[in-house]
Design a protein around this motif. Structure first.
Motif, PDB file in Angstrom:
ATOM      1  N   GLY A 206       0.783  -1.301  -0.065  1.00 13.26           N
ATOM      2  CA  GLY A 206      -0.261  -0.113  -0.072  1.00 13.26           C
ATOM      3  C   GLY A 206       0.764   1.149  -0.021  1.00 13.26           C
ATOM      4  N   LYS A 207       2.141   1.188   0.122  1.00  9.16           N
ATOM      5  CA  LYS A 207       2.875   2.321   0.187  1.00  9.16           C
ATOM      6  C   LYS A 207       3.216   2.977  -1.235  1.00  9.16           C
ATOM      7  N   ARG A 208       3.335   4.433  -1.105  1.00  8.33           N
ATOM      8  CA  ARG A 208       3.970   4.936  -2.552  1.00  8.33           C
ATOM      9  C   ARG A 208       5.418   5.040  -2.699  1.00  8.33           C
ATOM     10  N   PRO A 209       6.182   4.445  -3.647  1.00 10.90           N
ATOM     11  CA  PRO A 209       7.529   4.858  -3.875  1.00 10.90           C
ATOM     12  C   PRO A 209       7.841   6.274  -3.761  1.00 10.90           C
ATOM     13  N   ARG A 210       9.076   6.370  -3.023  1.00 15.12           N
ATOM     14  CA  ARG A 210       9.680   7.739  -3.215  1.00 15.12           C
ATOM     15  C   ARG A 210       9.652   8.161  -4.686  1.00 15.12           C
ATOM     16  N   SER A 211       9.712   9.548  -5.015  1.00 17.16           N
ATOM     17  CA  SER A 211       9.795  10.008  -6.411  1.00 17.16           C
ATOM     18  C   SER A 211      10.644  11.441  -6.143  1.00 17.16           C
ATOM     19  N   ALA A 212      11.597  11.705  -7.450  1.00 20.25           N
ATOM     20  CA  ALA A 212      12.024  12.844  -7.631  1.00 20.25           C
ATOM     21  C   ALA A 212      11.434  13.824  -8.324  1.00 20.25           C
ATOM     22  N   MET A 213      10.277  13.540  -8.987  1.00 27.47           N
ATOM     23  CA  MET A 213       9.504  14.646  -9.788  1.00 27.47           C
ATOM     24  C   MET A 213       9.344  15.938  -8.816  1.00 27.47           C
ATOM     25  N   SER A 214       9.390  16.996  -9.522  1.00 29.23           N
ATOM     26  CA  SER A 214       9.478  18.175  -9.146  1.00 29.23           C
ATOM     27  C   SER A 214       8.680  19.408  -9.601  1.00 29.23           C
ATOM     28  N   PRO A 215       7.302  19.163  -9.918  1.00 28.68           N
ATOM     29  CA  PRO A 215       6.608  20.241 -10.283  1.00 28.68           C
ATOM     30  C   PRO A 215       6.518  21.220  -9.403  1.00 28.68           C
ATOM     31  N   LEU A 216       6.594  22.493  -9.825  1.00 26.67           N
ATOM     32  CA  LEU A 216       6.685  23.631  -8.663  1.00 26.67           C
ATOM     33  C   LEU A 216       6.351  25.197  -9.293  1.00 26.67           C
ATOM     34  N   PHE A 217       6.232  25.966  -8.238  1.00 25.52           N
ATOM     35  CA  PHE A 217       5.743  27.178  -8.701  1.00 25.52           C
ATOM     36  C   PHE A 217       6.728  28.186  -7.699  1.00 25.52           C
ATOM     37  N   VAL A 218       6.915  29.416  -8.597  1.00 23.30           N
ATOM     38  CA  VAL A 218       7.998  30.249  -7.899  1.00 23.30           C
ATOM     39  C   VAL A 218       6.913  31.457  -7.929  1.00 23.30           C
ATOM     40  N   PHE A 219       6.761  32.231  -6.840  1.00 21.57           N
ATOM     41  CA  PHE A 219       6.170  33.351  -6.394  1.00 21.57           C
ATOM     42  C   PHE A 219       6.998  34.594  -5.839  1.00 21.57           C
ATOM     43  N   GLU A 220       6.592  35.532  -6.190  1.00 18.39           N
ATOM     44  CA  GLU A 220       7.114  36.972  -5.793  1.00 18.39           C
ATOM     45  C   GLU A 220       6.857  36.857  -4.141  1.00 18.39           C
ATOM     46  N   LYS A 221       7.856  37.087  -3.355  1.00 20.11           N
ATOM     47  CA  LYS A 221       7.799  36.798  -1.964  1.00 20.11           C
ATOM     48  C   LYS A 221       6.859  37.916  -1.467  1.00 20.11           C
ATOM     49  N   GLY A 222       6.067  37.662  -0.486  1.00 20.38           N
ATOM     50  CA  GLY A 222       5.199  38.681  -0.019  1.00 20.38           C
ATOM     51  C   GLY A 222       3.793  38.823  -0.628  1.00 20.38           C
ATOM     52  N   THR A 223       3.871  38.995  -1.962  1.00 17.59           N
ATOM     53  CA  THR A 223       2.778  39.231  -2.763  1.00 17.59           C
ATOM     54  C   THR A 223       1.803  38.006  -3.220  1.00 17.59           C
ATOM     55  N   ARG A 224       2.679  36.836  -3.222  1.00 22.53           N
ATOM     56  CA  ARG A 224       2.208  35.661  -3.895  1.00 22.53           C
ATOM     57  C   ARG A 224       1.764  35.716  -5.259  1.00 22.53           C
ATOM     58  N   LYS A 225       2.302  36.471  -6.021  1.00 20.41           N
ATOM     59  CA  LYS A 225       2.256  36.898  -7.594  1.00 20.41           C
ATOM     60  C   LYS A 225       3.124  35.760  -8.132  1.00 20.41           C
ATOM     61  N   LEU A 226       2.249  35.047  -8.847  1.00 17.83           N
ATOM     62  CA  LEU A 226       3.090  33.785  -9.650  1.00 17.83           C
ATOM     63  C   LEU A 226       3.865  34.401 -10.732  1.00 17.83           C
ATOM     64  N   MET A 227       5.136  33.837 -10.435  1.00 15.09           N
ATOM     65  CA  MET A 227       6.220  34.108 -11.599  1.00 15.09           C
ATOM     66  C   MET A 227       6.623  33.050 -12.467  1.00 15.09           C
ATOM     67  N   LEU A 228       6.584  31.852 -11.865  1.00 15.24           N
ATOM     68  CA  LEU A 228       6.919  30.585 -12.679  1.00 15.24           C
ATOM     69  C   LEU A 228       6.338  29.373 -12.132  1.00 15.24           C
ATOM     70  N   SER A 229       5.843  28.675 -13.612  1.00 15.73           N
ATOM     71  CA  SER A 229       5.354  27.168 -13.500  1.00 15.73           C
ATOM     72  C   SER A 229       6.289  26.274 -14.021  1.00 15.73           C
ATOM     73  N   ALA A 230       6.940  25.419 -13.537  1.00 16.20           N
ATOM     74  CA  ALA A 230       7.970  24.653 -14.037  1.00 16.20           C
ATOM     75  C   ALA A 230       8.129  23.333 -13.788  1.00 16.20           C
ATOM     76  N   GLY A 231       8.868  22.398 -14.416  1.00 16.41           N
ATOM     77  CA  GLY A 231       9.199  21.114 -13.960  1.00 16.41           C
ATOM     78  C   GLY A 231      10.166  20.216 -15.155  1.00 16.41           C
ATOM     79  N   SER A 232      10.285  18.940 -14.894  1.00 15.59           N
ATOM     80  CA  SER A 232      10.942  18.257 -15.761  1.00 15.59           C
ATOM     81  C   SER A 232      10.953  16.837 -15.676  1.00 15.59           C
ATOM     82  N   PRO A 233      10.876  15.881 -16.799  1.00 20.06           N
ATOM     83  CA  PRO A 233      11.193  14.348 -16.508  1.00 20.06           C
ATOM     84  C   PRO A 233      12.622  14.318 -16.349  1.00 20.06           C
ATOM     85  N   GLY A 234      13.240  13.141 -15.735  1.00 23.23           N
ATOM     86  CA  GLY A 234      14.537  12.625 -15.997  1.00 23.23           C
ATOM     87  C   GLY A 234      15.194  11.951 -14.671  1.00 23.23           C
TER      88      GLY A 234
END
Length: 600
Positions: free
Chosen positions: A474-502
């Motif tokens: 029933g366990k989920r294997p650990r992954s390295a997948m790294s989907p992410l967002f980057v925001f302007e600190k303080g304002t939470r204004k979205l600056m980047l959506s990114a990720g990759s296979p590999g």
């Protein structure tokens, strides 16, 4: 946000295409095939790409047909989640070696205010034990002996993941989102150069009669680029899911077909049952968010290690002036690569020791905080000197620790990434996978089954104690997948959506892009196109054919064990920029794959 203003000025002075495509799909012709490497997917060429700007919405995905499906959904008023579903269904068809409904993934969603992390990682069968990938004498199996067949197949999570996100954030009718993939499956699609290249060098896929009948001609030759391939079996599955929701996959004939295929493998059967599939649940988890200079970065929590690892790399490098080591004309700086690689060594050492499915194995102190503590990371950074440490030892966060061993999972994930921003400014960052190239090499009902269970450690323990990422039912294997967002600190204004296979190198690929943008003033396409580099607590890995002798020599002089190798990233990213005083979305796709960016 002075750095981003500098980036904006740079891009405003360059040639920028408003809307349209990042490159001509017809021009994506691979160079001569190369021998497979330690990468989860072999290389298939490098085609220079330029970034794309759009005012309203944007989608970046790993195949032009998939990108177009998402684009059409956005154009019809769909949400980012709607577009992600349409895009992923087409990827199942046209990029079967990398992801699909037979696998799983992680989806980050930003609704304009909050970030949610959706976990669609596969689960081990209830019957699985820590001996799953061990021989009768208790020794770990060779990797491919574990991969090929039914033993490695976990309960797929992709459709439950997408349905869970859709129920909260979908706009268009569910069935509409499957129409592009169904039409392509019925009418046929042209085999891409990359798929043709990988089929040419694939050794195990033809052993499965169903896969052999689909991917090869009557003489046993793989289909070449441009061959029109139809998939009526997948079209049928997608029609059933479009009409009946994910239950049509998890509780009906498809689940029975998957279980029969897994259990019936003639030489390497697995334990996945109909009950395991029917009982699968996607989960919503708390994202891993941390500050880096003027930004806030949010990534996936366990069972992905990506969010923690990238936050650790950034936290370690925050003690150094990375901006002083920017590449010049695309040529990497020795000190910049040295610092990034050493930070990677420290991070991967902690990862191997501590990170796994937290539903089974808690992190030190019961949360991500001890591993991301600023004082802890500063103490780790103090270990970096002018000479490479070679192999780093795990750190000791300031909490009571359990005795745990070091993970031995190979992690050759064959994966895909999608980044989307819709007309409301809401965003998806989704990384999906079937693990190895062509997964378990088992095909059923028009799609390939994952081999994600080989992301578990084949060893269950060592002299230090049980390994966090050991196999458990029933366990989920650990992954390295790294989907992410980057925001302007303080304002939470979205600056980047990114990720990759590999595979586990995902962490370094995505980390490279973040440093490229936040420290070196690059736009997302320039950062993606930089040569790949870094360390996974072994050799310092540099991208073959893309780095200078001077870099290699400079790193060796610092004591690095350098390995020049194929590094087949598949980065996709969308960033916010200001061009001529106007906010736009600016997208980039990896020149190493067939990715495409489209937007209006």
């Amino acid at each position: 946000m002075q750095k981003l203003n500098l980036i904006s000025l740079f891009v405003a002075s360059s040639v920028v295409t408003l809307a349209g495509c990042a490159s001509n799909p017809a021009a994506l012709v691979p160079v001569a095939s190369v021998a497979p490497s330690a990468s989860p997917e072999a290389a298939s060429g490098y085609t220079e790409k330029t970034g794309v700007a759009a005012k309203k919405f944007m989608v970046a995905a790993a195949n032009p047909l998939a990108t177009n499906a998402g684009y059409q959904i956005l154009k019809a008023g769909g949400s980012a989640i709607d577009a992600a579903i349409a895009t992923q269904m087409v990827l199942t068809l046209v990029e079967p070696q990398s992801s699909g409904i037979g696998g799983g993934g992680f989806l980050m969603y930003f609704d304009g205010t909050d970030v949610k992390a959706f976990d669609g990682r596969e689960t081990a069968p209830a019957s699985a034990t820590e001996k799953l990938f061990q021989s009768a004498d208790g020794k770990p199996l060779a990797f491919l002996d574990g991969v090929v067949g039914g033993r490695s197949v976990g309960a797929p999570g992709e459709l439950r993941l997408l349905e869970l996100a859709y129920k909260q954030y979908g706009k268009l009718p569910w069935a509409t989102l499957f129409a592009p993939a169904i039409k392509l499956a019925d009418d046929g699609f042209a085999v891409s150069p990359r798929l043709a290249s990988l089929l040419k060098n694939e050794r195990h896929l033809r052993k499965d009669p169903v896969a052999a009948a689909y991917f090869y001609d009557r003489e046993g030759n793989p289909w070449t680029a441009g061959h029109v391939l139809k998939n009526p079996a997948l079209a049928r599955v997608l029609r059933e899911v479009a009409a009946g929701g994910a239950d049509a996959f998890y509780s009906g004939r498809v689940a029975r077909d998957i279980a029969a295929k897994v259990q019936g493998h003639p030489t390497n059967p697995g334990g996945l049952t109909v009950a395991d599939i029917a009982g699968y649940q996607a989960k919503v988890r708390e994202p891993v968010c941390s500050d880096y200079k003027a930004w806030t970065v949010c990534g996936m929590p366990p069972p992905s290690s990506g969010g923690i690892a990238i936050a650790q790399i950034l936290g370690i490098l925050e003690t150094r002036n990375m901006g002083a080591y920017a590449p010049k004309d695309g040529v990497l700086n020795v000190e910049g690569v040295h610092l990034f690689s050493e930070a990677g060594r420290l991070t991967f050492a902690d990862r191997a020791r501590y990170v796994a499915d937290t539903d089974f194995v808690p992190l030190p102190g019961g949360s991500v905080k001890p591993l991301l503590d600023k004082q802890y990371l500063a103490s780790r950074a103090e270990l970096i000197t002018d000479k490479s440490m070679g192999v780093a030892r795990f750190g000791l966060p300031r909490v009571t620790l359990l005795a745990q061993g070091l993970d031995t999972a190979p992690e050759y994930n064959s994966t895909s990434h999608i980044s989307i921003v819709d007309a409301q400014g809401h965003s998806v960052s989704m990384t999906t996978s079937i693990e190895d190239q062509f997964g378990s090499r088992q095909m059923v009902d028009g799609f390939l089954l994952n081999n994600q269970l080989t992301d578990f450690s084949f060893d269950a323990s060592d002299a230090n104690g049980p390994i966090a990422n050991r196999v458990e039912g029933g366990k989920r294997p650990r992954s390295a997948m790294s989907p992410l967002f980057v925001f302007e600190k303080g304002t939470r204004k979205l600056m980047l959506s990114a990720g990759s296979p590999g595979g586990s190198a995902i962490i370094n690929y995505v980390g490279k892009v973040l440093i490229g943008m936040m420290d070196w003033g690059l736009d997302v396409q320039q950062a993606i196109s930089l040569p790949n580099f870094g360390s996974r607590n072994g050799p310092t890995e540099l991208e073959q054919g893309r780095v200078s002798d001077a870099l290699v020599d400079g790193l060796k002089a610092k004591g690095h064990n350098v390995r020049v190798m194929e590094q087949t990233s598949g980065l996709q990213g969308i960033m916010r920029m200001t061009i001529h005083g106007e906010d736009v979305w600016f997208g980039g796709a990896d020149p190493r794959r067939e990715g495409l960016v489209m937007g209006d």
